[in-house]
Scaffold this motif. Sequence first.
Motif, PDB file in Angstrom:
ATOM      1  N   UNK A   1     -10.673  -2.603  22.771  1.00 33.26           N
ATOM      2  CA  UNK A   1     -11.448  -1.448  22.323  1.00 33.26           C
ATOM      3  C   UNK A   1     -12.794  -1.878  21.766  1.00 33.26           C
ATOM      4  N   UNK A   2     -12.841  -3.066  21.184  1.00 35.69           N
ATOM      5  CA  UNK A   2     -14.091  -3.553  20.594  1.00 35.69           C
ATOM      6  C   UNK A   2     -15.172  -3.806  21.642  1.00 35.69           C
ATOM      7  N   UNK A   3     -14.775  -3.990  22.910  1.00 36.98           N
ATOM      8  CA  UNK A   3     -15.756  -4.226  23.968  1.00 36.98           C
ATOM      9  C   UNK A   3     -16.611  -2.999  24.260  1.00 36.98           C
ATOM     10  N   UNK A   4     -16.171  -1.821  23.794  1.00 41.71           N
ATOM     11  CA  UNK A   4     -16.915  -0.595  24.054  1.00 41.71           C
ATOM     12  C   UNK A   4     -18.036  -0.373  23.049  1.00 41.71           C
ATOM     13  N   UNK A   5     -18.131  -1.198  22.008  1.00 41.92           N
ATOM     14  CA  UNK A   5     -19.190  -1.052  21.003  1.00 41.92           C
ATOM     15  C   UNK A   5     -20.553  -1.307  21.680  1.00 41.92           C
ATOM     16  N   UNK A   6     -21.685  -0.805  21.097  1.00 40.32           N
ATOM     17  CA  UNK A   6     -21.800  -0.117  19.796  1.00 40.32           C
ATOM     18  C   UNK A   6     -21.363   1.346  19.879  1.00 40.32           C
ATOM     19  N   UNK A   7     -20.879   1.861  18.771  1.00 40.51           N
ATOM     20  CA  UNK A   7     -20.329   3.214  18.730  1.00 40.51           C
ATOM     21  C   UNK A   7     -21.347   4.267  18.321  1.00 40.51           C
ATOM     22  N   UNK A   8     -22.488   3.846  17.807  1.00 39.48           N
ATOM     23  CA  UNK A   8     -23.466   4.826  17.332  1.00 39.48           C
ATOM     24  C   UNK A   8     -24.431   5.271  18.424  1.00 39.48           C
ATOM     25  N   UNK A   9     -24.231   4.834  19.672  1.00 43.29           N
ATOM     26  CA  UNK A   9     -25.085   5.272  20.772  1.00 43.29           C
ATOM     27  C   UNK A   9     -24.663   6.675  21.230  1.00 43.29           C
ATOM     28  N   UNK A  10     -25.526   7.308  22.015  1.00 44.01           N
ATOM     29  CA  UNK A  10     -25.223   8.642  22.511  1.00 44.01           C
ATOM     30  C   UNK A  10     -24.064   8.581  23.514  1.00 44.01           C
ATOM     31  N   UNK A  11     -23.488   9.727  23.754  1.00 43.34           N
ATOM     32  CA  UNK A  11     -22.357   9.773  24.690  1.00 43.34           C
ATOM     33  C   UNK A  11     -22.797   9.429  26.103  1.00 43.34           C
TER      34      UNK A  11
END
Length: 788
Positions: free
Chosen positions: A151-161
Amino acid sequence: MKSLLEDAIQPRPDYFSFTQLQPALIYTLQHLMLIGDDCWNRAAIKDLITGIENEELDLQAESGKGEKGIYGTNPIHGALYKISKNIDTENRLQLLTHIINAAFQWRKEIEALTVNQTLTDHKNKRLNIATYQKNLEAACKVARLMDADDLAQLAPWDQSTHAFLKSCQILTKKKVAGSKAYILELERFFAYALNARQPRKNYRTEQESTGNYLLPQRTRPIDVDPEEPWQELSSSVITFPSQAADYSALRQAGLSATEERSSIELIQSDKPLALARGDSSLQSVFRARSQQLHLAKAAQLLPGRWEHLAAYDLFHLQIQLNHTKQNQSFLSCIIGLLLVTGRSLSSILDAHVVKRIEQIPKNTLQDQSLYLLSDATGWITGVIRPPDSRQSSSQWRSNMRKTQTHIILPIPSFLQPIISLLTKYRGHRVLKRSVALFSDQFKHQFTAELKQLLADTNRKEGTRLTIHRLGMHLFNTLNTGDADLTAACLITARVPSFGQQASLYYFAPSLDYLTQRYLEAIRIIEQQWQGSPTEKNQQTAKKTHSGLLPCSQRETARYVGSQLVPTRAYVEKLVSHMQQHLTVADQSGSLFERIVSVHNCYTAYTVAMLMFCTGYRSIRDPLPRWNQLSLSRRLIVIADKTDDTQSHARFLPLPEMMVTQLNHYLRHREAVVGRLQLYLQQEWDTPFLFLDTHGHPKQVSPKRLQKQLNWPGSPPLNINRHFLHTQLKESGCSSELVDSYMGHWDAGQEPWSKHSTFCPRKYREHISSAMESLMQQQGWKAIEGSVL
């Protein structure tokens, strides 16, 4: 605030465990303020967070259902509940926030589709609620179950959808150990939700319905059997469609695009010229002529052809099958299903078993799907749909025949013992969903053993058995005698490999009609399977085919096929509407305006009456020339779909009522032309004409006709063809007469060709009496013009 919470989380009505979810819920809403698009009201989200923190909302659970079923019915609520119980919640909640943001935008598009009437005819699988629910459930499952390190590979999380979607697309191209399937599901969900990609099935259909019509099409006109030892004709037919034809307009009008398109067909050899052996281009022309004659003869679908199986073949196959020791029950079941369903071997091997019809997944049911009842009393399949057929609109759906998407037919008693051995055994494993009839690991083995069985029978007895011919035997049997080719296509989900079957676009038969045809064919196959029918067999056949399935398994909807067949009550309503409109046409305006209004209403009424008694295709002027009409002989020539050879011009007998109405209209036309001679300024040749507000003549085009008729619900003009084709067959007219009347034939099937055995006297006698009765039932009347 509570409505905003429901838009974001879509909670279960009892707000299960919401008091325990408050920390996770607040964190999710805070992250939604950070990455949410403009569709969200950030101030309202902030007020919602404050209300949750101050316990201003009543979120107490109303019942004690527990978490059972919540992951499927309310996937976001279920994911939030599951994640809140984990230790590593931060990344999962941030992923869930992106899912909430994308799901909200997708759901708004679906809701707008039901309001915007211009989108109701757009066939878009992405805006289907079932597609939305399925992909949302899969994405929430990833948020619940995906490994924390992956799941950490999907970071960064603060980017737009939208940027998050691009990150998922990049990861799908990489080899990510252990989480490849989860990332693919996430990428699919966000691509569909953000309209970056359409579901594949709809995408292919859209491509075929637009671009492919404008490209040359190469087809093999002969039904190729892969196990046939001799080589078929080494030639193909290349079709060059007209570049000027508007196929989307034809589809919107409710017509068969493949039937109506004006095209050029060329026969081309698939092999190069053998110049070293003395071959030449002139000899290839001679071969092409012979091939064209062969194709025309093959399109007649005459019985007794080489590829048809006879009683001799089936009888010896049964004997050879009884002497088989290895997997005899499986091979018997496969052969029985090939004969009973008319499906291919791949469809038979993919068959499933259910206990009730309700267990069949309606969203994935296709025409090649096959489901068997566990007690072996019937089989269920989807309904074949012709390409680019017009779908019903919400505006006039209630006025059309209600059709269903599946057919259920009985399994004959002589094959029930064979098939029930497997269906009952598999039926014990059926709980909520269907169970496969054959295991995947044995499908290849069964295929090889079946081919060996047929090869041994052919070698010993001189039969002509192949797997392809066994699957085609029901289709061929249905096409013997007074055959209805359309019914054969609906039952077996097969279409002729040569020629066209345009009547699939216009026919909506009752299930009783199809079942009767099916049982008659099954009775013939039963006699072929058991050899010469004895008295006992005949009594058994009568007992077997005298009734249908039990009442508990009969369907409520009684029709399948075209969705554009209007009900009789609706047609009567249309006729009454036009007659009433004609009576009030001269009640307002000046004398000139009343003359124009009455003439246009009277012309529209006469043309509509002609459409409903001839099946005319509303693609141009219904009667462009006077010489196509003979009132003394009560005969009209319709050339609405033809070529340079006039091979598709059809001769139609006119009912007495229609002849009277045409005589009235001709006198009316002479009076109008005489009064408006100064406005016309030129001689107008066509029998029918509209007048504009200045008195200038206008051609009776489909667009002007539809505007003038102003039918309730604005259905397609060509519902007359759907109505006539279905009603004529239900009134007792044979399929041959109806196809000749509607113009449904191809090369080799012309009823008016030089060597045709079609009887014009029988044709006129049956069609005239049927049309007279239909016209009276619909309420048509011969009305004199009021401008005289």
